[in-house]
Design a protein around this motif. Sequence first.
Motif, short mmCIF file in Angstrom:
data_model
loop_
_atom_site.label_atom_id
_atom_site.label_comp_id
_atom_site.label_asym_id
_atom_site.label_seq_id
_atom_site.Cartn_x
_atom_site.Cartn_y
_atom_site.Cartn_z
N UNK A 129 0.92 -14.59 -0.90
CA UNK A 129 1.49 -13.07 -0.83
C UNK A 129 0.33 -12.12 -1.09
N UNK A 130 -0.42 -12.43 -2.09
CA UNK A 130 -1.64 -11.36 -2.13
C UNK A 130 -2.64 -11.13 -1.11
N UNK A 131 -2.85 -12.27 -0.04
CA UNK A 131 -3.43 -11.96 0.98
C UNK A 131 -2.92 -11.10 2.01
N UNK A 132 -1.55 -11.39 2.27
CA UNK A 132 -0.83 -10.71 3.28
C UNK A 132 -0.01 -9.60 2.90
N UNK A 133 0.41 -9.44 1.60
CA UNK A 133 1.14 -8.10 1.29
C UNK A 133 0.38 -7.27 0.36
N UNK B 86 6.63 -1.07 -0.17
CA UNK B 86 6.37 -2.48 0.31
C UNK B 86 5.42 -2.67 1.07
N UNK B 87 4.79 -1.61 2.08
CA UNK B 87 3.93 -1.81 2.79
C UNK B 87 2.32 -1.47 2.26
N UNK B 88 1.49 -2.26 2.38
CA UNK B 88 0.27 -2.20 1.49
C UNK B 88 -0.58 -0.70 2.01
N UNK B 89 -1.14 0.06 1.12
CA UNK B 89 -1.88 1.00 1.71
C UNK B 89 -2.89 1.00 3.01
N UNK B 90 -2.69 1.62 3.78
CA UNK B 90 -3.62 1.47 4.77
C UNK B 90 -3.19 0.49 6.08
N UNK C 181 -5.15 -11.45 11.17
CA UNK C 181 -6.53 -11.93 11.36
C UNK C 181 -7.24 -11.36 10.23
N UNK C 182 -6.81 -10.12 9.48
CA UNK C 182 -7.50 -9.60 8.37
C UNK C 182 -7.40 -10.59 7.15
N UNK D 39 -0.41 -21.61 -4.29
CA UNK D 39 -0.44 -21.27 -3.05
C UNK D 39 0.38 -20.36 -2.55
N UNK D 40 1.73 -20.26 -3.18
CA UNK D 40 2.48 -18.97 -2.84
C UNK D 40 1.86 -17.64 -3.06
N UNK D 41 1.22 -17.42 -4.20
CA UNK D 41 0.46 -16.38 -4.81
C UNK D 41 -0.38 -15.99 -3.90
#
Length: 351
Positions: A176-180, A313-317, A98-99, A171-173
């Motif tokens: 990836x940027x938005x989710x990861x 690989x897990x985003x901060x926070x 959702x974020x 589109x893929x970028x």
Amino acid sequence: MTIERNLREHLHKEAETMECPPALSKRVEQSYSQYLQRKRSKPTMKKRLIGGIVAAAILIPTAAFAAPTLIDMLTRTPMTAEQVRVDEVGQAALEKLYGAFPETQSFEIIDASSVQGVQTSITLREKGGTGKTITLHTNGVTGAIEHVIQENWEPAGKPLTVLTGQDIKSKVDYLMNTLYGSIEEYEFAMEQMENPDQKTFILNYIKKGSETPFYQVFVQGHTVSASLIGGEATPETIHVEGFFSTNGKPDYFADAYLNDAKLFALLHMGPTQLKQELAAGKSVVEVAASKNVSKQQVMDVIAQTQVDTQLQGEPHGDAATTNRSHEQMLRAIEPKVLQVIEHKSETTAKR
């Protein structure tokens, strides 16, 4: 009731009562570790095989080595939308989605299931019959989204593969940027796969010095399928294979734990020297004692490296990471580390 159904139900009931023997679990783990070590030493596989490997990684994660009942290893349990929202892993996955894509808050959960302690899967679809769908496959322990599938996010009748390579990458970028999180640090490679039946592109996001993609994405028709592979950058220290031996043959089960630069620094020796000490029948604990290093110090160093690797690989926070404290993860890995550092090679053949 048909004989096939009778047989199926009988086998299902029997499977629920079966436990995977520890010896068998250890053999499976060792065989799998040997397989990984062999594959890591070989060139990258042909692109046409990678999709199958990704699918296998999703279905058979290393968490399965914890030896749950056989039925838990094989059965996926359906979940209702309400169960997903109150489940810790499911809730964290939805919050992250959702974020990243606020419009999905109005999507309905059309399918969800879990494999206990292994994976939670959630599929959401836009209301109104547009067919816009997104599926998340989430690690049941860390909460990391390991695989995401977007379907029908482009205008109807316009497959992604008719776009230019740059448009596909854009589109893929964005996904990836938005989710990861930011992917600026990754090197990028895009190729068309050898698939005569349907045009398919594979996009790899690779860390510098790594042979394995960190993220791998398949684009086909109206679908984007992205996976978190987690390839590690090649370390500067020398890696050794087969620290231990069983029946006179190399045993690779502990390599992922003992190829640790911080461990070598703690013991003031290189990987080759450590292997020689272990070949003489010593355990890592005994080698450490000869260097005035305690068992706890060895455990702390190896466990810390394993947890750091798991979190990479897990985003901060990340919400799931916050919920599962660092100390909890360390405690969870310690029994396995203890097994490794107390293990000894078989120096003589059994009679």
